[in-house]
Design an enzyme around this catalytic site. Structure first.
Site, PDB file in Angstrom:
ATOM      1  N   GLN B 201       0.855  -1.185   0.000  1.00  0.00           N
ATOM      2  CA  GLN B 201       0.000   0.000   0.000  1.00  0.00           C
ATOM      3  C   GLN B 201       0.897   1.243   0.000  1.00  0.00           C
ATOM      4  O   GLN B 201       1.300   1.747   1.045  1.00  0.00           O
ATOM      5  CB  GLN B 201      -0.934  -0.020   1.226  1.00  0.00           C
ATOM      6  CG  GLN B 201      -1.924   1.122   1.309  1.00  0.00           C
ATOM      7  CD  GLN B 201      -3.114   0.995   0.361  1.00  0.00           C
ATOM      8  OE1 GLN B 201      -3.077   0.254  -0.616  1.00  0.00           O
ATOM      9  NE2 GLN B 201      -4.183   1.711   0.648  1.00  0.00           N
ATOM     10  N   HIS B 238      -1.908  -4.082   0.673  1.00  0.00           N
ATOM     11  CA  HIS B 238      -1.832  -4.484  -0.736  1.00  0.00           C
ATOM     12  C   HIS B 238      -2.479  -3.345  -1.488  1.00  0.00           C
ATOM     13  O   HIS B 238      -3.636  -3.004  -1.216  1.00  0.00           O
ATOM     14  CB  HIS B 238      -2.575  -5.810  -0.954  1.00  0.00           C
ATOM     15  CG  HIS B 238      -2.446  -6.356  -2.342  1.00  0.00           C
ATOM     16  ND1 HIS B 238      -2.951  -7.572  -2.709  1.00  0.00           N
ATOM     17  CD2 HIS B 238      -1.860  -5.852  -3.462  1.00  0.00           C
ATOM     18  CE1 HIS B 238      -2.681  -7.813  -4.004  1.00  0.00           C
ATOM     19  NE2 HIS B 238      -2.022  -6.767  -4.461  1.00  0.00           N
ATOM     20  N   LEU B 239      -1.753  -2.747  -2.408  1.00  0.00           N
ATOM     21  CA  LEU B 239      -2.181  -1.486  -3.004  1.00  0.00           C
ATOM     22  C   LEU B 239      -3.628  -1.517  -3.512  1.00  0.00           C
ATOM     23  O   LEU B 239      -3.984  -2.340  -4.352  1.00  0.00           O
ATOM     24  CB  LEU B 239      -1.251  -1.107  -4.169  1.00  0.00           C
ATOM     25  CG  LEU B 239      -1.583   0.224  -4.869  1.00  0.00           C
ATOM     26  CD1 LEU B 239      -1.525   1.393  -3.895  1.00  0.00           C
ATOM     27  CD2 LEU B 239      -0.630   0.456  -6.034  1.00  0.00           C
ATOM     28  N   HIS B 240      -4.440  -0.616  -2.981  1.00  0.00           N
ATOM     29  CA  HIS B 240      -5.829  -0.532  -3.430  1.00  0.00           C
ATOM     30  C   HIS B 240      -6.413   0.850  -3.169  1.00  0.00           C
ATOM     31  O   HIS B 240      -5.992   1.542  -2.252  1.00  0.00           O
ATOM     32  CB  HIS B 240      -6.695  -1.580  -2.726  1.00  0.00           C
ATOM     33  CG  HIS B 240      -6.826  -1.373  -1.244  1.00  0.00           C
ATOM     34  ND1 HIS B 240      -5.809  -1.672  -0.355  1.00  0.00           N
ATOM     35  CD2 HIS B 240      -7.844  -0.907  -0.492  1.00  0.00           C
ATOM     36  CE1 HIS B 240      -6.199  -1.389   0.876  1.00  0.00           C
ATOM     37  NE2 HIS B 240      -7.432  -0.918   0.831  1.00  0.00           N
ATOM     38  N   PHE B 241      -7.361   1.231  -4.008  1.00  0.00           N
ATOM     39  CA  PHE B 241      -8.182   2.415  -3.817  1.00  0.00           C
ATOM     40  C   PHE B 241      -9.604   1.935  -3.553  1.00  0.00           C
ATOM     41  O   PHE B 241      -9.940   0.807  -3.886  1.00  0.00           O
ATOM     42  CB  PHE B 241      -8.192   3.290  -5.085  1.00  0.00           C
ATOM     43  CG  PHE B 241      -6.862   3.889  -5.422  1.00  0.00           C
ATOM     44  CD1 PHE B 241      -5.919   3.148  -6.117  1.00  0.00           C
ATOM     45  CD2 PHE B 241      -6.557   5.188  -5.062  1.00  0.00           C
ATOM     46  CE1 PHE B 241      -4.682   3.693  -6.440  1.00  0.00           C
ATOM     47  CE2 PHE B 241      -5.317   5.748  -5.387  1.00  0.00           C
ATOM     48  CZ  PHE B 241      -4.380   4.998  -6.077  1.00  0.00           C
TER      49      PHE B 241
END
Lengths: 391, 441
Positions: B201, B238-241
């Site tokens: 993230q 964990h990369l998220h929008f």
């Protein structure tokens, strides 16, 4: 209206429709009376899909450089452009959603593309009998720019080819000064352009004059309008903001109200009217059973009724009878679902119709099932949010 | 090391307690190597970026009408409703009562007793904005494929391309849109850039641009995207929008702003005035890419300086709010009043924007603009600290236009949070370290 009509004639017919709707509300000669007013103003109808302009004054046409045909049917956003302040746009949008008046300075663009600042003053016009918003009246007063401001104060203005003394404001001759002949580039870059007191008074006066004409001519027609809401909106009348949101959905669907006797239709999309061949006034207030006929399977009807009672979504294939010229029947893949409002309780049922022949998938498009469900989703968002407005 | 305890929000049906998540047995149809083969999803490829015109004559275009529901919006809503009717969500969010709190700003409050698990709170480390990806913890390769709605990519064509059934190919590094099984509002989804690459993230230029694309494609000012950094209440590293629909303005969007500077690429940066959380607003730019890159530069700067922050992408991608915050830090130091802690409201991006989800009826009944303001003010940086942070950001924006690839863990001096971390960018801090997030009485 056949889908094969050319777009040009479609637009003309649409213009006539919109003007027709306007005329129906008021007595004869309303247009002529409004034409006599010197002000620049537009009148919009939130109950027509797209919230279009249904009347534009000669003053407006002169100010913007458009012809009447180019303006009727357009939404007010058509006159905004890349440098129009987003906050002002939001303020107007929110005033429409909350059915209240607003007065805001905003940058607009003429047909030629040249920008100009104006004071935008809009009010809702209510129907006296049913308490709903019939129209929005918007008055536009050009701002001469005598007192202008940007976020950090006058000292940081870029003058460019502007005559310095005019931009800083010759306060002595405020009333009689010419509009600022500034470089268009500069005009667009102003953060804000405050209207003078006299300009604000002008807009209030114009609004009052327009409202007077509308009131007088609505009285003659026996369906009074006024500037203030005189009674609470009746139960089967949707708010204008909900109607505007629903108007964005291009598929065939209806909203029914399960709390009113015989669960009548309270909203029908344009596409529904096209599909079934009925006029809006023929379907509003009616239960959907008018679409069923002799050969409609009654067990399917029973299944629908059960789901409605249980508050569950269901999809059925049902034979419907249209009112189109050929009075043809069609297989309707109908999806029904309860829809809740902000209180969390069911407020309406939505019925989304899909002609069974449309089931053939075109590869570049959404699957028909997905498109049908997207209508339900869009309705859910619209209904939930529309009830959250604080009055 | 600073930690707080909180109950993490469950965003996927396969998310488990951190502790017990070892045996990743399959048969769940996830995105791991075990199940990826044969996975298919619709693919939405948005149109190529256009440079915003300067000095173009305005032509009456599609803007002339109240725009119809856009294609992407239909896809999101249609797929979401499908999962909704299939019972994949933990509760029916439309059955949660919601209201606008009377007041100047119109904060939105929702009574949602089902969102928060009645579980033991877990520990979260809050003093490290950059932490490396941990494959053993829950991440989005472990979601069931039924929770995925479609793939989303920034296309090369001038037209939107849609493929109803496209295989998920690891070589293409697909980005996906998934449902959030604990939605705040209808249509609550997660945008997960390059899901199989397992990015932690943290903001990078490409990913923020993708998010901006999505906002623009949805073409609906009521569909916003939000981001929480670690330390600013991101639940999953964990990369998220996130994104959802709320058809009214957020209080954050209504706050007045004062212009600070315009960058060489035409991006206007303002600070918000009279809002409980001190924030920056980025808008304009010669192109969407310029806007995106400027904000990314600012975020990278904050990340490198270990400053937690949230981002709100608003107005169909035309406005981006950047909100540095320090609530978690205060909480870890015991500086937040018990009353506020008891509401268990964590000021993440949606809360800061003005949308409060309340789990207790008494909090909902008693919700007021004052209460909301008080909670959010705790998250805000102080005036002084905000100025310092702005100085860092402006320098970063002026200095660097290129993304710095950060690999692995950023080495930080251990110890108290008052150290300002790895300052690769200059600028002395007035009054030394102690001025960071103190509440000025």
């Amino acid at each position: 209206m056949s889908i094969t009509q050319s777009s040009a004639s479609l637009f003309t017919t649409a213009t006539e429709e919109k003007e027709g709707a306007f005329n129906a509300r008021y007595s004869l000669w309303i247009k002529e009376a409004l034409d006599e007013l010197p002000h620049s103003f537009t009148i919009t109808d939130p109950f027509i899909s797209g919230h279009p302009i249904v009347f534009a004054s000669p003053g407006f046409l002169k100010m913007t450089g458009y012809s009447r045909e180019e303006v009727i049917g357009r939404n007010g956003r058509a006159f905004q452009g890349p440098k129009t302040n987003r906050r002002s746009i939001m303020e107007i949008r929110e005033a429409i959603r909350e059915e209240r008046s607003v007065q805001v300075s905003i940058l607009n663009y003429r047909k030629s593309g040249s920008p100009f600042w104006m004071l935008f003053h809009m009010i809702p016009v209510f129907g006296n009998g049913d308490g709903r918003v019939i129209h929005f009246v918007a008055v536009q007063v050009p701002i001469s720019g005598q007192k202008m401001r940007n976020g950090s104060g006058c000292s940081e203005l870029v003058f460019g080819s502007c005559r310095r003394e005019v931009c800083l404001g010759s306060y002595v001759h405020q009333e009689r000064a010419l509009p600022v002949e500034c470089d268009e580039q500069e005009l667009e870059n102003w953060e804000h352009c405050e209207a003078s007191e006299s300009e604000k008074l002008k807009s209030a006066e114009a609004v009052g004059n327009v409202l007077s004409v509308l009131t007088r001519y609505s009285e003659f027609a026996g369906r009074l309008v006024c500037g203030k809401r005189s009674c609470l909106r009746v139960a089967d009348c949707l708010s204008s903001s909900l109607v505007i949101s629903l108007g964005r959905i291009k598929q065939s669907f209806v909203l029914t109200n399960p709390y009113l006797p015989d669960m009548p239709i309270v909203y029908a999309s344009d596409a529904f009217l096209t599909l079934t061949g009925y006029k809006r006034h023929e379907v509003l207030g009616q239960n959907c059973r008018f679409l069923s006929g002799v050969d409609t399977d009654s067990s399917v009807l029973y299944e629908m009724k059960e789901c409605i009672l249980k508050g569950q979504p269901c999809t059925v294939q049902i034979l419907n009878y249209s009112n189109r010229k050929d009075k043809s029947t069609f297989w309707n893949l109908l999806h029904i679902s309860p829809v809740r409002n902000a209180s969390g309780k069911t407020a309406y049922f939505v019925g989304v119709q899909m002609e069974a022949s449309c089931k053939d998938i075109e590869s570049k498009e959404l699957r028909p099932e997905t498109r049908q469900l997207s209508v339900v989703g869009a309705v859910r968002v619209a209904v939930r949010s529309s009830f959250m407005v604080t009055c | 090391m600073l930690k707080i305890k909180r109950v993490p929000t469950v965003v996927s049906n396969y998310q488990k307690d951190e502790a017990s998540d070892e045996s990743v047995g399959c048969g769940r149809n996830c995105l791991g190597a075990c199940c990826l083969n044969g996975a298919r999803l619709p693919l939405y490829s948005c149109k190529k970026l256009e440079k915003s015109g300067t000095g173009e004559k305005l032509v009456i275009s599609h803007e002339a009408r109240e725009p119809p529901v856009a294609f992407l919006e239909s896809l999101v809503l249609g797929e979401w409703e499908d999962r909704f009717q299939r019972g994949l969500f933990r509760y029916d969010v439309t059955a949660c009562e919601t209201k606008v709190i009377p007041g100047k700003y119109g904060f939105v409050a929702q009574l949602n007793e089902g969102r928060h698990l009645k579980k033991r709170p877990t520990e979260f480390r809050v003093d490290k904005v950059l932490q490396s990806f941990d494959g053993n913890k829950f991440n989005f390769t472990k979601v069931g494929q039924e929770e995925l709605l479609f793939q989303f990519e920034a296309g090369e064509d001038c037209d939107v391309q849609f493929f109803p059934c496209m295989p998920l190919d690891a070589e293409n590094s697909p980005s996906v849109v998934a449902i959030n099984v604990s939605p705040i509002e209808y249509g609550h989804v997660l945008l997960i850039p390059r899901v199989l690459d397992c990015l932690p993230q943290r903001i990078d230029h490409k990913s923020l641009l993708l998010a901006l694309h999505m906002a623009a494609e949805a073409a609906n000012p009521y569909f916003r995207l939000g981001y929480n950094s670690l330390g600013a209440f991101a639940t999953i590293n964990h990369l998220h929008f996130q994104a959802y629909y709320l058809a009214m303005p957020f209080p954050l969007e209504k706050a007045p702003s004062k212009k600070m500077i315009t960058t060489v690429s035409g991006v206007k940066i303002s600070e918000l005035v009279n809002y409980p959380v001190r924030s920056l607003l980025f808008e304009g730019g010669n192109s969407m890419q310029d806007l995106s890159d400027t904000v990314s530069d600012a975020c990278v700067c904050l990340q490198e300086n270990n400053i937690p922050f949230n981002i709100l992408i608003s107005d169909s991608g035309r406005q981006i709010f950047l909100m540095p915050q320090c609530y978690a830090e205060k909480q870890a130091l015991g500086e937040v009043s018990p009353e506020l802690l008891e509401t268990q409201v964590n000021p993440a991006v949606w809360e800061i924007s003005g949308h409060m989800v309340l789990k207790r009826k008494e909090d909902y009944e008693g919700a007021s603009e004052e209460n909301a303001w008080r909670l959010l003010a705790e998250a805000s940086l102080s005036e002084e600290r905000f100025k310092e942070v702005n100085a860092l950001i402006f320098e970063a924006i002026g200095c660097s236009n290129q993304e710095e690839e950060l690999e692995g863990i950023l080495v930080q001096p251990s110890g108290s949070v008052n150290q300002t971390g790895n300052r690769t960018l200059g600028g002395p801090i007035a009054n030394g370290a102690a001025s960071e997030c103190l509440v000025l009485q």
